[in-house]
Write a protein that holds these residues in place. Structure first.
Motif, PDB file in Angstrom:
ATOM      1  N   ALA A  83       0.799  -1.241   0.294  1.00 47.81           N
ATOM      2  CA  ALA A  83       0.372  -0.152  -0.067  1.00 47.81           C
ATOM      3  C   ALA A  83       1.097   1.326   0.026  1.00 47.81           C
ATOM      4  N   GLN A  84       2.285   1.366   0.419  1.00 47.29           N
ATOM      5  CA  GLN A  84       2.397   2.275   0.549  1.00 47.29           C
ATOM      6  C   GLN A  84       3.825   3.004  -0.790  1.00 47.29           C
ATOM      7  N   ALA A  85       3.448   1.920  -1.525  1.00 43.81           N
ATOM      8  CA  ALA A  85       4.036   2.580  -3.221  1.00 43.81           C
ATOM      9  C   ALA A  85       3.056   3.680  -3.619  1.00 43.81           C
ATOM     10  N   GLY A  86       2.180   3.510  -3.527  1.00 39.73           N
ATOM     11  CA  GLY A  86       1.326   4.920  -3.550  1.00 39.73           C
ATOM     12  C   GLY A  86       2.075   6.392  -3.047  1.00 39.73           C
ATOM     13  N   HIS A  87       2.966   6.108  -2.405  1.00 40.11           N
ATOM     14  CA  HIS A  87       3.708   7.284  -1.495  1.00 40.11           C
ATOM     15  C   HIS A  87       5.113   6.687  -2.189  1.00 40.11           C
ATOM     16  N   VAL A  88       5.515   6.062  -3.439  1.00 41.33           N
ATOM     17  CA  VAL A  88       6.953   5.772  -4.015  1.00 41.33           C
ATOM     18  C   VAL A  88       7.441   6.140  -5.198  1.00 41.33           C
ATOM     19  N   GLU A  89       7.799   6.498  -5.888  1.00 43.59           N
ATOM     20  CA  GLU A  89       7.833   7.163  -7.519  1.00 43.59           C
ATOM     21  C   GLU A  89       9.203   6.296  -7.985  1.00 43.59           C
ATOM     22  N   LEU A  90       9.182   5.299  -8.594  1.00 43.84           N
ATOM     23  CA  LEU A  90       9.879   4.660  -9.272  1.00 43.84           C
ATOM     24  C   LEU A  90      10.499   5.192 -10.336  1.00 43.84           C
ATOM     25  N   VAL A  91      11.785   5.830 -10.217  1.00 43.40           N
ATOM     26  CA  VAL A  91      12.059   7.022 -11.310  1.00 43.40           C
ATOM     27  C   VAL A  91      13.700   6.156 -12.322  1.00 43.40           C
ATOM     28  N   ALA A  92      13.394   5.986 -13.219  1.00 47.36           N
ATOM     29  CA  ALA A  92      15.123   5.859 -13.827  1.00 47.36           C
ATOM     30  C   ALA A  92      15.423   6.905 -14.775  1.00 47.36           C
ATOM     31  N   ASN A 112       3.678   3.443 -10.642  1.00 52.64           N
ATOM     32  CA  ASN A 112       4.571   4.801 -10.302  1.00 52.64           C
ATOM     33  C   ASN A 112       5.800   4.885 -10.666  1.00 52.64           C
ATOM     34  N   TRP A 113       5.836   4.185 -11.812  1.00 45.61           N
ATOM     35  CA  TRP A 113       7.607   3.799 -13.104  1.00 45.61           C
ATOM     36  C   TRP A 113       7.244   5.078 -14.135  1.00 45.61           C
ATOM     37  N   LEU A 114       8.315   5.616 -13.421  1.00 45.93           N
ATOM     38  CA  LEU A 114       8.857   6.797 -14.526  1.00 45.93           C
ATOM     39  C   LEU A 114      10.214   6.754 -14.875  1.00 45.93           C
ATOM     40  N   TYR A 115       9.659   6.699 -16.326  1.00 44.76           N
ATOM     41  CA  TYR A 115      11.163   6.216 -17.519  1.00 44.76           C
ATOM     42  C   TYR A 115      11.496   7.587 -18.017  1.00 44.76           C
ATOM     43  N   LEU A 116      12.530   8.972 -17.423  1.00 41.45           N
ATOM     44  CA  LEU A 116      13.183   9.957 -17.908  1.00 41.45           C
ATOM     45  C   LEU A 116      13.532   9.838 -18.675  1.00 41.45           C
ATOM     46  N   THR A 117      14.165  11.222 -19.969  1.00 45.86           N
ATOM     47  CA  THR A 117      14.593  11.190 -20.882  1.00 45.86           C
ATOM     48  C   THR A 117      14.684  12.842 -21.299  1.00 45.86           C
TER      49      THR A 117
END
Lengths: 628, 388
Positions: A512-521, A548-553
């Motif tokens: 449930a805590q995943a909603g408060h965490v962003e996984l960013v690459a 909550n996965w973001l792959y940024l460029t």
């Protein structure tokens, strides 16, 4: 064998240190437990002196324990303790799965590999807990066998030996290698631990069964069939035992002994083995013929069951087995990561016990027979003790709570020691059971690869980049959430996909805590950096459905700035090599401060290390959420 | 009595336990390495190593590094039409341990990287300036393991043959963005009338026909016809190539020529070249060979085969040319590359360079007056250990 190999070196200093530390901590708990038990017992005896057992042992008024049973109980008790101490070798935690379990399993049938893989995976996921548990369980069983001489608790110790022996035989020895090629009595078939199981089963029998020569005859008959079968197997043509060399290579026996002689061990043993290997290579036929005849003769004599012949056969068997133990089995525990002294010592104990059961001493043991006749099959000794000391009899009955204080006060030292041994087993078994139920790996694996992370408290440099869907994402826009951030090359062939999976798994572990965490690459490739590649990478890694996965460029200048601020060096290499960058993970708290930075190099990238990194990352994310 | 019996039964159980190991032991036998059936046939072509010629010069693909697969890196070399010197032009930014496929058309040279290890799609790189600068592209699928897996038309339109036999197409711009359109699949092509007629087993090469339409070539299970097909507005038709000698035909390579195409064929132990002028095929006389280590096309309808034992065969120029053996190639030769970019004089076969790789060193040998002469060495900065 999938899953079994954590990929770490058995002598990895972090693993070794953690294993030693666990053993020391648990050793201290063992001492405390034993001290507590002794204190409890001594206090009870002080308060209830009337209940204290009188002086004089079992032999004073009742039947003595049958010699065969005594030999098995104490002999295998000592062996279990010895095996437990071998389990405490520093390399055992990291090495058992890869150096002991995997090599045997690899040559076994597919279904054996599948079964053994489960145990191997549990071990490689939790090497420290499993390693320490094996030490305490084996030491505990050994101590229990030695301490509990008579009655139900003694028989329970035998049952415990059976249970644990089967676990070791199946999961540790892949059924003793009986489903693998090259099976031979000389090398320990059908697995030394199977003899522990047989001995445990015999100890678990009612004592009365030991007082009849028929029992000894049955045990010897079983061993006779075993020896005859092994003789047949040894004589079977085409298995390489009759030849000293075959096709320019050493024969089966000489080749194996030669290999053993090359392993680290005292020099005199190495020379002895090397000499025997040369001898076996030169006179392979004669050596095998002697082995076949000896085994067949032992089998015939044991099956015949004539006491005088059996006596000679036992003496011959002892010498024969000892010779094999030294010259072929290299004492069992030398030459590699030894876990037990192999099959010969247990076998000697078994047929010696069989002989002793065949010819019981008239004085004490036969007296037990008449008592057994009076008291029923529960065991003459039990009955004798019950009559002598009713308080103790109640104490020995599992499940009886009434009059516990009196029972403790009346317990003999052996009973207290047995209770202590049982506590030691529980101490080992409980963490192992918890580890087996936990499908994620111990973070110690990740720490062994990446070292300890740096705890920091710095403002995280801001950035504004484009996510895989073309939306602009800035660090400021993520404020209020913890950010697990890393740098990945979308066309990387090795580490990056593994790190992405670790992040994905960490997100799942957060629940449930995943909603408060962003996984960013952030893209770490100066050339292959468009959103077409980040999307392709996401599809490849199954990340398209991770909310909550973001792959940024971004542009090269935008990316360059982020790389510089976060200390990531990215560089294209020539000649068809992958773009190079350092693997790093940064944990940013919801207030935008860097709390942790760790080396994210996934190491061998096995399922164990991958899971271990995920556990570590999720722990750090939780810490970051708490710290905000 | 019952408890006594129980004790005896337990003893028997122990005995049985000991016997179980014995019985199981008797049942296991040492593993034997046995073989059944005839030995597998020598592979026709085992390497992506090849060379091709564009208006700018000659390109060569060769594997270097090694010896283990993780340290094998594929390299692209270029020799300008105006120079005899080779240079390393391997695109950067992506690991190419899985193999490299190159194709040229017009001003474009497209390189596709086959996936390896944890990568499951194929990055691309396109150059229009003789390999000095590269534009990244994406094929979000596994490129096939054959030197003819990519074809580029004069406008930059690109065809890609995937591992599963699917053929996709993209313009130069859409390939950079990873947008490809499927043309056909192996199943669809095999189920078409020409596919059924040849018993299509697999696709080995793609190309463009003289009218700019996509072409595909592969292996036929039925003897006689060669699996060369043209796409006419979504309908695949046979290009009508067959071998008079019969036998099952496999297309080793297919390329575009001015106003036509050229194919390299294998049937049994014979190898053929075939030229198409858009209306009819002309087939060369056969050359006998076992496995083909590498093959490639030169300018003006020429081609080469690198065979085992240092043997090399070339076929020159215009339709109907005959195979000619080159002097035994130097040890370590990975690829042959024809000199020049224009049509070769009929019957001469032109002159060739042999590129020999040893670890990170490439040696260029040139055929001068009937003998190989070492003309250049290139130290390739192979990044050993960089791919795990």
């Amino acid at each position: 064998v999938p899953g079994m190999n954590s990929g770490l070196s058995p002598s990895d200093p972090t693993l070794v240190a953690a294993f030693k530390s666990a053993l020391l901590h648990q050793g201290a708990i063992v001492l405390l437990m034993l001290a507590f038990l002794w204190l409890l017992w001594a206090t009870a005896r002080t308060w209830r002196p009337a209940a204290s057992p009188g002086k004089g042992g079992t032999a004073a008024g009742g039947a003595v324990e049958p010699r065969g049973r005594w030999l098995l109980r104490t002999g295998f008790g000592v062996l279990w303790i010895f095996d437990g101490l071998l389990q405490a070798q520093p390399k055992m935690a990291g090495g058992l799965a890869t150096q002991v379990i995997e090599p045997i399993a690899a040559s076994s049938a597919g279904w054996v590999q599948h079964l053994v893989s489960w145990g191997g995976t549990v071990w490689s996921y939790h090497p420290v807990q499993a390693g320490a548990a094996s030490v305490w369980i084996q030491v505990g069983i050994g101590a229990w066998l030695i301490a509990a001489a008579r009655g139900p608790w003694s028989r329970l110790a035998g049952a415990a030996s059976v249970a644990w022996g089967l676990v070791v035989w199946v999961l540790g020895e892949s059924f003793g290698g009986i489903f693998a090629p090259g099976l031979s009595w000389l090398t320990g078939a059908p697995g030394g631990v199977l003899f522990y199981v047989a001995a445990g089963a015999l100890i678990a029998l009612p004592e009365g069964a030991w007082r009849r020569p028929r029992s000894g005859r049955l045990v010897l008959a079983g061993l006779g069939v075993f020896c005859a079968g092994m003789a047949l197997l040894q004589a079977w043509p085409g298995r390489g035992f009759w030849q000293g060399t075959a096709g320019g290579k050493a024969g089966t026996l000489s080749g194996m002994v030669k290999e053993m002689s090359a392993t680290p061990q005292p020099r005199f043993l190495s020379s002895l083995l090397s000499g025997f290997a040369s001898f076996a290579a030169r006179y392979a036929f004669a050596v095998n013929l002697v082995v076949v005849i000896a085994l067949a003769a032992l089998g015939a004599v044991f099956l015949a069951g004539r006491p005088r012949l059996v006596r000679y056969a036992v003496w011959f068997g002892i010498v024969f087995c000892l010779a094999d133990w030294v010259l072929v089995q290299d004492l069992g525990f030398l030459g590699g990561l030894g876990t037990d002294p192999n099959s010969m010592i247990p076998l000697i104990l078994l047929f010696s016990a069989g002989y002793l059961a065949l010819v019981p001493e008239v004085s004490g043991e036969m007296a037990g027979v008449s008592e057994a006749a009076r008291d029923g099959e529960a065991g003459g000794a039990d009955g004798a003790e019950k009559a002598r000391d009713p308080g103790k009899a109640r104490w020995l009955r599992p499940g009886t709570l009434r009059g516990l204080g009196k029972a403790v006060a009346s317990a003999r030292a052996r009973s207290v020691a047995a209770a202590g041994a049982l506590a030691v087993i529980v101490l080992g078994a409980a963490p192992m059971a918890a580890a087996a139920a936990n499908r994620t790996a111990d973070p110690i694996l990740a720490l062994a690869i990446s070292g300890n992370s740096s705890r920091l408290d710095l403002p995280a440099p801001g950035f504004s980049l484009t996510d895989q869907d073309g939306r602009t994402v800035s660090l400021a826009s993520l404020r209020g959430k913890a950010v697990l951030m890393t740098f990945l090359d979308p066309v990387c062939t090795t580490d990056c996909p593994i790190i992405a999976q670790e992040f994905k798994q960490a997100g799942q572990m957060l629940g449930a805590q995943a909603g408060h965490v962003e996984l960013v690459a952030v893209v770490a490739n100066p050339t292959y950096r468009s959103t077409a590649f980040t999307r392709a990478f996401d599809r490849q890694e199954g990340l398209t459905t991770v909310p909550n996965w973001l792959y940024l460029t971004g542009s090269l200048s935008q990316l360059g700035e982020v790389w510089r601020h976060y200390g990531v060096a990215v560089q294209n290499l020539p000649a068809g090599a992958m773009s190079a960058h350092n693997d790093v993970a940064v944990i940013i708290d919801p207030a935008g401060r860097i709390r942790q930075e760790m080396d994210a190099d996934p190491g061998p990238g096995t399922s164990g290390t991958q899971s271990s990194f995920s556990v570590l990352l999720s722990q750090y994310a939780r810490q970051a959420l708490r710290q905000s | 009595v019952s408890r006594r019996a129980a004790g005896g039964a337990a003893l028997l159980a122990c005995t049985g336990l000991a016997c179980a190991g014995l019985i199981a032991g008797c049942g296991s036998h040492p593993a034997r390495v046995t073989s059944s059936g005839p030995p597998p046939a020598a592979p026709l072509s085992t390497s992506l190593s090849t060379s091709l010629v564009t208006a700018q010069g000659t390109w060569a693909v060769a594997v270097m590094g090694g010896p283990d697969a993780g340290n094998e890196f594929w390299q692209l070399f270029f020799r300008p039409a105006t120079s005899g010197r080779w240079s390393l032009v391997t695109p950067q930014g992506v690991a190419d341990n899985g193999g490299m496929v190159a194709a040229g058309g017009g001003a474009y040279l497209v390189v596709g990287f086959r996936p390896s290890q944890n990568l499951t799609f194929s990055p691309l790189a396109t150059s229009t300036d003789t390999g000095r600068n590269w534009t990244p592209g994406l094929l979000d699928a596994r490129l096939a393991d054959t030197p003819g897996a990519i074809a580029v038309g004069p406008s930059g339109r690109t065809l890609a043959l995937l591992q599963d036999g699917t053929i996709e197409a993209a313009t130069a711009g859409s390939a950079a963005a990873g947008r490809w359109a499927p043309l056909t699949t192996l199943e669809a092509l095999g189920a078409s009338a020409p596919g059924r007629a040849c018993g299509l087993e697999g696709v080995t090469a793609v190309s463009f026909g003289p009218d700019g339409n996509p072409m595909a070539a592969g292996s036929c299970a039925r003897p006689g016809p060669a699996g060369v097909f043209t796409d006419a507005g979504g309908t695949w038709r046979s290009a009508g190539l067959g071998l008079p000698a019969g036998g099952r035909v496999r297309v080793l390579g297919l390329t575009s020529l001015a106003g036509g195409n050229m194919a390299l064929l294998a049937a049994g132990s014979s190898r053929y070249a075939a030229w198409w002028d858009g209306t009819r095929w002309t087939v060369s006389a056969p050359v006998t060979a076992g496995g083909v280590r590498a093959a490639g096309f030169g300018p003006g309808g020429s081609a080469w085969l690198l065979l085992g034992g240092g043997r090399a065969e070339i076929v020159a120029g215009a339709a109907g040319g005959a195979w000619r053996a080159l002097p035994p190639v130097p040890a370590g030769t990975e690829v042959l590359a024809p000199q020049g970019t224009g049509p070769l004089a009929p019957g001469t076969g032109g002159s060739y360079d042999a590129l020999a790789a040893a670890g990170s060193r490439l040696t260029v040998w040139r055929l001068v007056r009937g003998a190989w002469a070492k003309v250049q060495q290139i130290a390739v900065p192979v990044q050993y250990g960089s791919s795990g």
